[in-house]
Design an enzyme around this catalytic site. Structure first.
Site, PDB file in Angstrom:
ATOM      1  N   CYS A  35       0.801  -1.802   0.136  1.00 40.80           N
ATOM      2  CA  CYS A  35      -0.136  -0.032  -0.418  1.00 40.80           C
ATOM      3  C   CYS A  35       0.841   1.444  -0.477  1.00 40.80           C
ATOM      4  CB  CYS A  35      -0.689  -0.031   1.461  1.00 40.80           C
ATOM      5  SG  CYS A  35      -1.629   1.644   1.496  1.00 40.80           S
TER       6      CYS A  35
ATOM      7  N   CYS B 292      -0.583   4.205   2.478  1.00 37.96           N
ATOM      8  CA  CYS B 292      -0.482   4.368   3.793  1.00 37.96           C
ATOM      9  C   CYS B 292       1.398   4.332   3.380  1.00 37.96           C
ATOM     10  CB  CYS B 292      -0.444   2.378   3.660  1.00 37.96           C
ATOM     11  SG  CYS B 292      -2.284   1.828   3.309  1.00 37.96           S
ATOM     12  N   ASP B 293       2.360   3.387   3.075  1.00 44.72           N
ATOM     13  CA  ASP B 293       3.317   3.513   3.370  1.00 44.72           C
ATOM     14  C   ASP B 293       4.453   4.183   2.776  1.00 44.72           C
ATOM     15  OD1 ASP B 293       2.795   1.547   5.660  1.00 44.72           O
ATOM     16  OD2 ASP B 293       2.896   0.034   3.896  1.00 44.72           O
TER      17      ASP B 293
END
Length: 303
Positions: free
Chosen positions: A131, A134-135
């Protein structure tokens, strides 16, 4: 006793909930994590109608969620363990309760497919990610690898250039499965470079990801590339862990449905990414959810 229980709160499940509850059905959605599914972790969705500048996936899915709540959909945040679907009253077994319902819509979606190479599991959360939204911010000024050749791989690769110094995209073929507009955007980005006809053989590192070992698919030569992160986009697999063989699926576990989204079991429907369908997009998931909810209304009226 519910009129319909929807398993999964992605775009298909949320839409089904909106239509079902608005239609006067006592409706619950069972979801393990936050509503929105994979769409909620997409930085920018450009092909959902009504948003000419694109829309942030989390914001779009949050709007779906709020609309479902406004129509009275009940959300139950538990993990579904098994389904008991053979009787007229269907039973949803979660980790702490048994829910009873007259009909079921399965909208459990899919999950990122693994590479299944040494180092992938070891470094998950320590440089291996599925992701970018997300990261991505953790890799500011660093070098990252993206594995895959479809829309998701190229789109998320371009997104990662906001943070990373360099993004290296690794694909096992010369050509891409992505749409041409995304390919052109990726190839035109000065921070991206491509390693084509290579597969990842191993993810390297000690405490954190330090690089990858690649193998050329034509001559089997190998080489190592230094990288601080590895983002994997090589397809998806269905979230079918709770299916117990009652529902017919294809060889990969995706659920067979007819044109009305009915499964082989009366009163049970499947929508979105978990069903056997040629296209998995937010737009098609929304259409699935709407149709299934309307079909549930007809089924309940007839029975």
């Amino acid at each position: 006793m519910y009129d319909v229980i929807i398993v999964g709160a992605g775009p298909a499940g949320l839409t089904a909930g909106i239509y079902a509850s608005r239609g006067g059905l006592k409706t619950a959605i069972v979801e393990l994590a936050m509503p929105g599914g994979q769409a909620a972790s997409t930085e920018k969705i450009e092909n959902y109608p009504g948003f000419p500048e694109g829309v942030n996936g989390y914001e779009l899915m949050n709007s779906f969620h709020q609309q479902a709540l406004s129509f009275g959909v009940e959300f139950i945040y538990e993990e579904v363990k098994t389904l008991d679907l053979k009787e007229t009253v269907k039973k949803i077994h979660t980790d702490s309760s048994v829910l009873e319902t007259k009909s079921v819509i399965i909208a459990a979606g899919s999950k990122p497919r693994l590479l299944n190479v040494p180092g992938e599991d070891l470094f998950r959360g320590r440089g291996v990610s599925y992701c970018a939204t997300c990261d991505g911010a953790f890799f500011r000024g660093k070098k990252v690898v993206v594995v895959g050749g479809g829309d998701a791989a190229l789109e998320e690769g371009v997104y990662l250039t906001k943070f990373a110094e360099e993004v290296i995209l690794i694909h096992r073929r010369e050509g891409f499965r992505a749409s041409q507009i995304i390919i052109d955007r990726a190839k035109g980005n000065p921070k991206m470079r491509f390693e084509l006809n290579y597969v990842v053989e191993e993810i390297l590192g000690s405490e954190q990801v330090a690089g990858v070992r690649l193998r050329h698919v034509l001559d089997s030569t190998t080489k190592e590339i230094q990288a601080d992160g590895v983002f994997i986009y090589v397809g998806t697999d269905p979230n079918d862990q709770f299916l117990n063989g009652e529902i017919k699926t294809n060889e990969r576990g995706y659920i067979y449905t007819n044109q009305y989204l009915q499964t082989n079991i009366e009163g049970v429907y499947a929508v979105g990414d978990i069903r056997d369908t040629p296209l998995r997009q937010v737009a098609t998931a929304v259409g699935d959810g709407a149709l299934a909810a309307v079909e549930v209304e007809k089924y309940l009226a007839e029975h």
